[in-house]
Motif scaffolding. Structure first.
Motif, mmCIF file in Angstrom:
data_model
loop_
_atom_site.group_PDB
_atom_site.id
_atom_site.type_symbol
_atom_site.label_atom_id
_atom_site.label_comp_id
_atom_site.label_asym_id
_atom_site.label_seq_id
_atom_site.Cartn_x
_atom_site.Cartn_y
_atom_site.Cartn_z
ATOM 1 N N ASP A 180 27.957 6.298 -9.765
ATOM 2 C CA ASP A 180 28.111 7.550 -10.528
ATOM 3 C C ASP A 180 27.625 7.396 -11.963
ATOM 4 O O ASP A 180 27.336 8.388 -12.638
ATOM 5 N N ASN A 181 27.562 6.161 -12.430
ATOM 6 C CA ASN A 181 27.132 5.883 -13.807
ATOM 7 C C ASN A 181 25.979 4.877 -13.802
ATOM 8 O O ASN A 181 25.944 3.926 -14.588
ATOM 9 N N ALA A 182 25.032 5.131 -12.911
ATOM 10 C CA ALA A 182 23.937 4.187 -12.676
ATOM 11 C C ALA A 182 23.105 3.920 -13.925
ATOM 12 O O ALA A 182 22.665 2.788 -14.152
ATOM 13 N N GLU A 183 22.880 4.912 -14.738
ATOM 14 C CA GLU A 183 22.060 4.719 -15.932
ATOM 15 C C GLU A 183 22.751 3.780 -16.913
ATOM 16 O O GLU A 183 22.108 2.897 -17.513
ATOM 17 N N LYS A 184 24.036 3.946 -17.076
ATOM 18 C CA LYS A 184 24.790 3.102 -18.003
ATOM 19 C C LYS A 184 24.843 1.653 -17.530
ATOM 20 O O LYS A 184 24.796 0.712 -18.335
ATOM 21 N N TYR A 185 24.925 1.454 -16.215
ATOM 22 C CA TYR A 185 25.055 0.106 -15.658
ATOM 23 C C TYR A 185 23.827 -0.294 -14.846
ATOM 24 O O TYR A 185 23.942 -1.069 -13.881
ATOM 25 N N LYS A 186 22.670 0.164 -15.234
ATOM 26 C CA LYS A 186 21.464 -0.086 -14.432
ATOM 27 C C LYS A 186 21.144 -1.574 -14.316
ATOM 28 O O LYS A 186 20.523 -2.006 -13.341
ATOM 29 N N TYR A 187 21.566 -2.389 -15.281
ATOM 30 C CA TYR A 187 21.307 -3.826 -15.192
ATOM 31 C C TYR A 187 22.023 -4.467 -14.010
ATOM 32 O O TYR A 187 21.671 -5.589 -13.585
ATOM 33 N N LEU A 188 23.023 -3.793 -13.461
ATOM 34 C CA LEU A 188 23.748 -4.308 -12.296
ATOM 35 C C LEU A 188 23.107 -3.890 -10.971
ATOM 36 O O LEU A 188 23.523 -4.358 -9.912
ATOM 37 N N LEU A 189 22.109 -3.042 -11.030
ATOM 38 C CA LEU A 189 21.503 -2.485 -9.824
ATOM 39 C C LEU A 189 20.130 -3.102 -9.571
ATOM 40 O O LEU A 189 19.503 -3.647 -10.489
ATOM 41 N N PRO A 190 19.646 -3.034 -8.331
ATOM 42 C CA PRO A 190 18.339 -3.629 -8.001
ATOM 43 C C PRO A 190 17.212 -3.099 -8.884
ATOM 44 O O PRO A 190 17.169 -1.923 -9.228
ATOM 45 N N GLY A 191 16.307 -4.024 -9.264
ATOM 46 C CA GLY A 191 15.123 -3.651 -10.024
ATOM 47 C C GLY A 191 15.283 -3.670 -11.525
ATOM 48 O O GLY A 191 14.400 -3.192 -12.244
ATOM 49 N N ASN A 192 16.384 -4.230 -12.026
ATOM 50 C CA ASN A 192 16.639 -4.214 -13.479
ATOM 51 C C ASN A 192 17.155 -5.567 -13.949
ATOM 52 O O ASN A 192 18.262 -5.676 -14.481
ATOM 53 N N CYS A 193 16.340 -6.604 -13.793
ATOM 54 C CA CYS A 193 16.823 -7.955 -14.101
ATOM 55 C C CYS A 193 16.752 -8.305 -15.595
ATOM 56 O O CYS A 193 17.425 -9.235 -16.037
ATOM 57 N N VAL A 194 15.967 -7.570 -16.364
ATOM 58 C CA VAL A 194 15.797 -7.921 -17.772
ATOM 59 C C VAL A 194 17.057 -7.553 -18.566
ATOM 60 O O VAL A 194 17.561 -6.434 -18.481
ATOM 61 N N ARG A 195 17.567 -8.523 -19.327
ATOM 62 C CA ARG A 195 18.791 -8.330 -20.089
ATOM 63 C C ARG A 195 18.491 -8.132 -21.584
ATOM 64 O O ARG A 195 17.436 -8.547 -22.090
ATOM 65 N N GLU A 196 19.457 -7.532 -22.259
ATOM 66 C CA GLU A 196 19.363 -7.404 -23.706
ATOM 67 C C GLU A 196 19.829 -8.702 -24.358
ATOM 68 O O GLU A 196 20.761 -9.343 -23.869
ATOM 69 N N ARG A 197 19.208 -9.068 -25.460
ATOM 70 C CA ARG A 197 19.559 -10.322 -26.116
ATOM 71 C C ARG A 197 20.411 -10.106 -27.361
ATOM 72 O O ARG A 197 20.800 -11.047 -28.036
ATOM 73 N N GLN A 198 20.684 -8.854 -27.681
ATOM 74 C CA GLN A 198 21.559 -8.600 -28.826
ATOM 75 C C GLN A 198 22.953 -9.136 -28.536
ATOM 76 O O GLN A 198 23.340 -9.329 -27.390
ATOM 77 N N THR A 199 23.718 -9.317 -29.589
ATOM 78 C CA THR A 199 25.081 -9.792 -29.439
ATOM 79 C C THR A 199 25.880 -8.761 -28.655
ATOM 80 O O THR A 199 25.866 -7.580 -28.957
ATOM 81 N N GLY A 200 26.576 -9.254 -27.601
ATOM 82 C CA GLY A 200 27.333 -8.341 -26.755
ATOM 83 C C GLY A 200 28.765 -8.254 -27.199
ATOM 84 O O GLY A 200 29.076 -8.121 -28.380
#
Length: 391
Positions: free
Chosen positions: A369-389
């Protein structure tokens, strides 16, 4: 044979002139050494002197891999679980579902307590609590200002508590100070925190026969599994949950061998919060285990240094953000380890990168339901942000 005397003892003609001499102990020792060396070719000795350092260096680099590869020889597999088939469909009545599992339906559902030790997994905690929210009576969360390895950390949940307003009326929150004992086994600190969570559960008001979910934040039982267990009588007092294993995101499906999550019918004075095997019964296909599923590279680095298996970080280069990003997109192992299996067949079958999955079917509903917000958890989105989390 000479003068009627026969000597059957074998001699080494090469060393006869040296080894046969009489003298001091030191001279005898040197003589023996000369005898040994005379038996070696110079080229053989050179090869040994050259190859030995390389062999030692190779063991230093890959000794852990060798140990894991030969694990089937020195460690037997654990006793197998008794696996219960799991039946579910949205249109079936609870009476039918309980009956299919060999249980009776209750007149009223049990109360459910979901208890977790929290580190820094804000996103996964949100997905977990949204999934379980319809059926959980009380959320119980404990965090410390110390990692299991004794590193200082902020109270991450306390700082981000506003994000969980939906759970606030049913939340029992606690925090404890770390002991910060240098050189201590990380599992000691982990056990200390789990004992504190036991106390927090009693403060939360848990009672006899309430359901207690024991699992890490990233081990997420499915909502329909918990609903089934709260409505059915005669379920085992301790029931482990078989979860689908994912790595880095729901793109990399590993296997269905995750079993540490468990559900207990609470018994005062007997039930203890733990994260090891406590029973022999396993309910199949009961949820998801998403290991190292973080939004930020910095969170990967933090967990690698903070969790109980931090000894797997054998080289500082393992913490390099560029390397970590490469590992995530390839689906390889963060610690450059072999699969932890008990047979050579299973180990060899899992060697190499985890195959990509392109399925996002039967995942937590809040995630989709919130795929855009959590797209890094879904197939095809392996690139991560390097900013401080979160840290």
């Amino acid at each position: 044979m000479s003068d009627g005397y026969y000597n059957s003892k074998k001699t080494d003609d090469i060393c006869d002139d040296v080894c046969g001499q009489q003298g001091s102990k030191a001279a005898a020792t040197i003589s023996r050494l000369k005898c040994v060396l005379r038996g070696f070719d110079v080229r053989t000795l050179l090869c040994l002197f050259i190859l030995m350092p390389f062999a030692i260096f190779a063991i230093y680099l890959h000794g852990q891999k060798l140990t894991y590869f030969f694990r089937p020889l020195w460690e037997s597999p654990p006793k197998p679980f008794h696996v219960i088939p799991h039946y579910h469909t949205e249109n079936a009545t609870m009476s039918s579902l309980c009956s299919l599992h060999g249980w009776r339906v209750r007149e009223t559902p049990r109360r459910v307590y979901d208890a977790v030790l929290f580190s820094n997994e804000i996103d996964l905690l949100t997905v977990r609590w949204k999934e379980l929210s319809p059926y959980v009576t009380q959320f119980v969360l404990l965090e410390s200002n110390s990692t299991f390895t004794g590193l200082p950390k902020p109270f991450v949940f306390k700082t981000n508590k506003d994000q969980f307003s939906f759970a606030e009326p049913r939340l029992t929150y606690g925090n404890i100070g770390g002991r910060f004992r240098k050189g201590e086994n990380p599992f000691v600190e982990e056990a200390f925190q789990r004992v504190a969570l036991d106390k927090l559960l009693r403060i939360a008001g848990i009672e006899e026969d309430d359901l207690l979910i024991m699992s890490d934040v990233d081990e997420i039982p499915s909502a329909h599994t918990i609903n089934l267990l709260r409505w059915c009588d005669d379920i085992p007092p301790v029931l482990h949950l078989q979860l689908k294993n994912y790595l880095y995101s729901f793109e990399y499906y590993v296997d269905s061998k995750s079993w540490r999550a468990s559900v207990h019918r609470y018994s005062p004075g007997k039930t203890r919060y733990a994260h090891f095997r406590q029973g022999d019964v396993l309910l199949s296909d009961s949820g998801w285990h998403c290991s190292f599923c973080f939004r930020y590279i910095s969170d990967f680095v933090f967990k690698m240094k903070a969790y109980s298996h931090s000894d797997r970080v054998r080289f500082s280069r393992y913490l390099n953000p560029v390397r970590i990003q490469d590992v995530i997109c390839k689906g390889t192992d963060l610690f450059d380890m072999l699969p932890e299996e008990y047979t050579f067949r299973e180990m060899i079958g899992k060697m190499g990168p985890v195959p990509r999955s392109y399925s996002a079917v039967h995942l937590p509903s809040y995630l989709l339901d919130n795929a855009e917000k959590y797209k890094y958890l879904l197939p095809g989105n392996c690139v991560r942000e390097r900013q401080t989390g979160s840290l």
